[in-house]
Design a protein around this motif. Structure first.
Motif, short mmCIF file in Angstrom:
data_model
loop_
_atom_site.label_atom_id
_atom_site.label_comp_id
_atom_site.label_asym_id
_atom_site.label_seq_id
_atom_site.Cartn_x
_atom_site.Cartn_y
_atom_site.Cartn_z
N ASN A 57 -0.40 4.47 -1.46
CA ASN A 57 -0.90 5.75 -0.93
C ASN A 57 -0.98 5.75 0.59
O ASN A 57 -1.63 6.62 1.17
CB ASN A 57 -2.28 6.07 -1.53
CG ASN A 57 -3.20 4.87 -1.44
OD1 ASN A 57 -2.89 3.93 -0.72
ND2 ASN A 57 -4.32 4.92 -2.12
N ASP A 58 -0.32 4.82 1.22
CA ASP A 58 -0.29 4.77 2.67
C ASP A 58 -1.70 4.79 3.24
O ASP A 58 -1.98 5.44 4.23
CB ASP A 58 0.55 5.93 3.21
CG ASP A 58 1.03 5.67 4.62
OD1 ASP A 58 1.32 6.63 5.32
OD2 ASP A 58 1.10 4.49 5.02
N LYS A 59 -2.61 4.12 2.56
CA LYS A 59 -4.00 4.09 2.99
C LYS A 59 -4.40 2.66 3.24
O LYS A 59 -3.92 1.75 2.58
CB LYS A 59 -4.89 4.67 1.88
CG LYS A 59 -5.53 5.99 2.24
CD LYS A 59 -6.48 6.40 1.16
CE LYS A 59 -7.66 7.13 1.77
NZ LYS A 59 -8.64 7.51 0.77
N ILE A 60 -5.31 2.48 4.19
CA ILE A 60 -5.80 1.13 4.45
C ILE A 60 -6.77 0.76 3.35
O ILE A 60 -7.74 1.48 3.09
CB ILE A 60 -6.49 1.07 5.83
CG1 ILE A 60 -5.49 1.44 6.95
CG2 ILE A 60 -7.09 -0.31 6.09
CD1 ILE A 60 -4.30 0.53 7.07
#
Lengths: 118, 187
Positions: free
Chosen positions: B156-159
């Motif tokens: 999810n392209d999240k850290i």
């Protein structure tokens, strides 16, 4: 500002490990990007810890002493928005009384005045 | 009674040898040949052996009939064999097609997506186990950080949350490198 960097700063601001402050200082407040410096300074203030507040108050060119007025003003606004201001007042007093740099002392004095007025 | 007497009378006579002939002619080539007293008269040998008149039509018809029988025997058998072979071949083809169709149906009914998903899950599980092991041993901590960041980026392209400060620091440095590279490329 890069979304991932903002998320990393948020994660470090919420991190319980005290070393997160060192990382925020090393990579955030020293960043060439004004937005990153601003966001990091606000994060350090929100942590409301002695070491994190020291970074944005007593260091030349960081936090309230940043050369960018936007960064300095954002940091001051965040300080004014703190619920518990006891730690920040203590550090401001120490800076006004003991810091070697006059500019830093002046800035600390101004912030303390704003706190008294708020 | 009269008949019996007649027979006896006949039996009483000396029966003449019908083959015993005497020829006084000198032209007989068998004159001095010993046939135990019997000589065949040369001219009489071929008497009654007149050559028969052959019916040509009958011969032809017989020949045709023979040929037909021969043909029937020589052609019919292979045809029967051929038909049987074809019949067996068709049966085999039917069986082969049946088995092939079953296999094709199996392939078509096979859920390729599920297979891929299971495979990827298996690979991911293996890698995760390896990373977990490395974490325990403290050898592959850096690899774990990179992998976690990569998984977070892919999903999810999240850290991801819950990382250590050092891991966040590494991620931040990598993000700064990416930003610097993109700025260089843009320039």
């Amino acid at each position: 500002m890069n979304k991932n960097v903002a998320e990393i700063i948020d994660a470090l601001a919420a991190h319980e490990d005290h070393t997160s402050i060192d990382v925020l200082e090393e990579l955030g407040t020293n960043s060439p990007d004004n937005e990153v410096r601003e966001y990091t300074s606000r994060a350090l203030v929100r942590k409301n810890m002695h070491d994190s507040l020291k970074v944005v108050i007593i260091n030349q060119g960081k936090g309230i002493n940043d050369l960018s007025p936007a960064v300095a003003m954002s940091t001051i606004n965040e300080i004014l928005a703190l619920k518990d201001k006891s730690e920040v007042i203590k550090i401001l007093d120490d800076t006004i009384n003991m810091h070697s740099d006059e500019t830093v002392k002046e800035n600390a004095r101004s912030v303390k005045s704003l706190l008294a007025l708020s | 009674m009269a008949n019996i007497n007649k027979v006896e009378l006949n039996l009483g006579h000396k029966i003449a040898n019908p083959f015993k002939t005497t020829r006084k002619s000198d032209t007989n080539p068998f004159k001095y040949s010993n046939f135990e007293g019997n000589t065949l008269q040369f001219a009489d040998v071929f008497e009654g052996f007149e050559p028969k008149k052959i019916n040509k039509l009958k011969m032809i018809s017989s020949s045709v009939m023979g040929s037909m029988i021969k043909l029937r025997n020589s052609i019919t058998e292979p045809i029967i064999n051929f038909v049987n072979r074809i019949k067996d071949g068709v049966s085999n083809i039917k069986e082969t097609i049946g088995s092939k169709t079953e296999k094709i149906n199996e392939i078509l009914n096979y859920d390729i997506g599920k297979y891929l998903s299971d495979s990827i899950t298996g690979i991911g599980k293996t890698i995760s186990e390896k990373i977990h092991f490395d974490n325990i041993t403290g050898i592959g901590k850096d690899l774990s950080t990179k992998w976690t960041a990569l998984v977070g980026k892919v999903h999810n392209d999240k850290i991801p949350s819950g990382l250590s400060v050092a891991e966040y620091r590494d991620l931040w440095i990598k993000e700064n490198e990416l930003i610097a590279n993109s700025v260089k490329e843009a320039a």
